[in-house]
Scaffold this active site. Structure first.
Site, PDB file in Angstrom:
ATOM      1  N   HIS A   1      12.935  61.845  53.595  1.00 22.16           N
ATOM      2  CA  HIS A   1      13.658  60.841  52.960  1.00 22.16           C
ATOM      3  C   HIS A   1      13.059  59.434  53.219  1.00 22.16           C
ATOM      4  CE1 HIS A   1      15.208  60.216  56.995  1.00 22.16           C
ATOM      5  NE2 HIS A   1      15.549  59.050  56.727  1.00 22.16           N
TER       6      HIS A   1
HETATM    7  C1  UD1 Z   1      18.943  54.719  56.079  1.00 24.06           C
HETATM    8  C2  UD1 Z   1      18.125  54.083  57.153  1.00 24.06           C
HETATM    9  C3  UD1 Z   1      17.078  55.092  57.573  1.00 24.06           C
HETATM   10  C4  UD1 Z   1      17.817  56.544  58.013  1.00 24.06           C
HETATM   11  C5  UD1 Z   1      18.481  56.994  56.956  1.00 24.06           C
HETATM   12  C6  UD1 Z   1      19.130  58.346  56.964  1.00 24.06           C
HETATM   13  C7  UD1 Z   1      17.751  51.873  56.918  1.00 24.06           C
HETATM   14  C8  UD1 Z   1      16.847  50.638  56.753  1.00 24.06           C
HETATM   15  N1  UD1 Z   1      17.355  53.142  56.715  1.00 24.06           N
HETATM   16  O1  UD1 Z   1      18.019  54.814  54.952  1.00 24.06           O
HETATM   17  O2  UD1 Z   1      16.620  54.587  58.848  1.00 24.06           O
HETATM   18  O3  UD1 Z   1      16.870  57.106  58.513  1.00 24.06           O
HETATM   19  O4  UD1 Z   1      19.563  55.985  56.420  1.00 24.06           O
HETATM   20  O5  UD1 Z   1      19.883  58.731  55.893  1.00 24.06           O
HETATM   21  O6  UD1 Z   1      18.792  51.430  57.230  1.00 24.06           O
HETATM   22  N2  UD1 Z   1      22.716  56.372  48.879  1.00 24.06           N
HETATM   23  C9  UD1 Z   1      23.617  57.321  48.133  1.00 24.06           C
HETATM   24  N3  UD1 Z   1      24.705  57.349  48.975  1.00 24.06           N
HETATM   25  C10 UD1 Z   1      24.970  57.031  50.190  1.00 24.06           C
HETATM   26  C11 UD1 Z   1      24.016  56.265  50.958  1.00 24.06           C
HETATM   27  C12 UD1 Z   1      23.011  55.812  49.972  1.00 24.06           C
HETATM   28  O7  UD1 Z   1      23.551  57.441  46.974  1.00 24.06           O
HETATM   29  O8  UD1 Z   1      25.863  57.304  51.098  1.00 24.06           O
HETATM   30  C13 UD1 Z   1      21.495  56.091  48.053  1.00 24.06           C
HETATM   31  C14 UD1 Z   1      21.345  54.774  47.231  1.00 24.06           C
HETATM   32  O9  UD1 Z   1      20.953  54.903  46.045  1.00 24.06           O
HETATM   33  C15 UD1 Z   1      20.672  53.978  48.203  1.00 24.06           C
HETATM   34  C16 UD1 Z   1      19.778  54.749  48.843  1.00 24.06           C
HETATM   35  O10 UD1 Z   1      20.255  56.127  48.980  1.00 24.06           O
HETATM   36  O11 UD1 Z   1      20.099  52.905  47.249  1.00 24.06           O
HETATM   37  C17 UD1 Z   1      19.248  54.343  50.132  1.00 24.06           C
HETATM   38  O12 UD1 Z   1      20.098  53.916  50.994  1.00 24.06           O
HETATM   39  P1  UD1 Z   1      20.251  53.064  52.111  1.00 24.06           P
HETATM   40  O13 UD1 Z   1      21.150  52.845  52.986  1.00 24.06           O
HETATM   41  O14 UD1 Z   1      19.596  51.824  51.720  1.00 24.06           O
HETATM   42  O15 UD1 Z   1      18.530  53.681  52.795  1.00 24.06           O
HETATM   43  P2  UD1 Z   1      18.395  54.987  53.466  1.00 24.06           P
HETATM   44  O16 UD1 Z   1      17.043  55.519  52.496  1.00 24.06           O
HETATM   45  O17 UD1 Z   1      19.551  56.093  53.437  1.00 24.06           O
END
Ligand code: UD1
Length: 367
Positions: A213
């Site tokens: 991821h």
């Molecule tokens: C975040 C953490 C990363 C961790 C990961 C575990 C940061 C910078 N990154 O990354 O260190 O390893 O979580 O999962 O904080 N989304 C959904 N549903 C959710 C959450 C996210 O659909 O419940 C999608 C959204 O489109 C979002 C994307 O995933 O834009 C990324 O989510 P985000 O929280 O920005 O970062 P992660 O890639 O999950």
């Protein structure tokens, strides 16, 4: 004494659960002679999907959070800023003695910065880890959080070395072990009663578990294609199970890659804590770019190949079963096939990864 612990993203929940339990235990044992610790939990809502958040509260027997900020997704600046604005309101109302943050996600730095500006002491659990790659958002979060923390709890020797090198006072640094491993140890018995292997028709020690991821792996079309070429090759040898993070799924759809995947690769939704622990424990090999899974596989003695150029958790390579193979996907393929052929890397459990990290943390906080 009042502490507010912060959870935001999936890898935070299993780190707060043992701390919450250790505080409850402390209160039930010592509150007659000492004043009890009030422990409140604030969920920022960085992860909000049922499968990225709610299921973890259930699996980990965490109480409903005392505060839910509901910030959701957004750019780094938007997400961090929204957490800060909402968390400040909580702090002004509650006036805690400490804010406790774990790990390296955006919620970690957002909440520690908010607390520090209000002169509230910050505790960082999993401090000192460094990948030395400032292109990783997590590395920026780690360095900045450590710089403003008052108590730093460390999981491995490299963390102590890094913090000392950065000039952090010795008396703030505490080597306590790994709360993530506290959770693995505590919940392992529950894996005996799950049905996840049957559900996906997987045999113990005869499948490969994959998670990917990181933006550096999944946001770039060429890199993601190369990774799937590797996975398709491995799927010729073994069944592969790949629970997909929302970020990865979106990119697979965007780059039209879903149709190119070998039928021996099972793509699933994100999986809850106990089921995922079951998959980890019983895997013959894990391919990952996660931080926590490098540690869990080392503790469980499961072979792990990390598809990143750096790791902030070097003990998993120096002592554990982890092999860091960066972007050299040919080497990753050769190594994976070697492992499936029986050429495994032997490992040991790192120092103090014994299930008692949270108890050490609570003892030190109460001083
Ligand atoms: C975040 C953490 C990363 C961790 C990961 C575990 C940061 C910078 N990154 O990354 O260190 O390893 O979580 O999962 O904080 N989304 C959904 N549903 C959710 C959450 C996210 O659909 O419940 C999608 C959204 O489109 C979002 C994307 O995933 O834009 C990324 O989510 P985000 O929280 O920005 O970062 P992660 O890639 O999950």
């Amino acid at each position: 004494m009042k502490i507010i612990s912060v959870v935001g993203a999936r890898p935070n929940f299993m780190k707060i659960a043992p701390i919450h339990r250790a505080i409850k235990k402390y209160n039930s044992r010592f509150s007659i002679v000492h004043s009890p610790l009030t422990h409140l939990i604030c969920h920022t809502g960085q992860h909000y999907d049922e499968k990225m958040s709610k299921v973890f509260f259930e699996d980990l027997e965490l109480p409903k959070p005392d505060f839910y900020l509901g910030v959701g997704s957004g750019s780094h600046a938007e997400q961090t800023a929204k957490v800060m604005i909402e968390f400040e309101k909580v702090l002004l109302q509650e006036k805690p003695d400490y804010v406790l943050v774990v790990g390296d996600v955006n919620s970690t730095i957002a909440c520690s910065l908010t607390a520090k500006k209000l002169h509230i002491k910050v505790i960082h659990v999993e401090a000192g880890l460094r990948s030395f790659d400032m292109d990783m958002p997590e590395e920026v979060n780690r360095v900045l959080t450590d710089r403003i923390s008052d108590l730093l709890f460390v999981t491995e020797q490299s963390g102590i070395d890094n913090l000392k090198h950065e000039g952090v006072d010795d008396d703030k640094i505490n080597f306590v072990g790994n709360v993530m491993i506290d959770s693995v140890k505590y919940y392992l018995p529950k894996t005996e009663s799950t049905k996840i292997l049957e559900e996906y028709k997987l045999e113990k020690k005869n499948y490969v578990l994959v998670t990917l991821h990181r933006p550096s792996n999944v946001d770039d079309e060429t890199q993601l294609k190369k990774l799937f070429k590797l996975l398709n090759r491995i799927a010729e040898e073994r069944k592969v199970i790949f629970p997909i993070h929302p970020r990865t799924r979106k990119n697979l759809e965007k780059f039209n890659l879903l149709g190119t995947i070998n039928s021996n690769i099972i793509l699933t939704e994100p999986i809850g804590y106990i089921d995922f622990l079951t998959l980890t424990k019983n895997a013959e090999l894990i391919l990952t770019d996660s931080g926590g899974i490098q540690e869990e596989s080392t503790y469980l003695g499961v072979q792990c190949i990390t598809l990143r150029t750096s790791t902030e958790r070097p003990v998993t390579v120096d002592v554990g079963t982890n092999q860091l193979l960066g972007n050299d996907l040919e080497l990753a393929e050769k190594t994976a096939l070697d492992v499936l052929d029986g050429k495994i890397k032997l490992g040991k459990i790192p120092e103090l990864w014994d299930g008692n990290a949270a108890a050490r943390i609570v003892k030190r906080i109460k001083g």
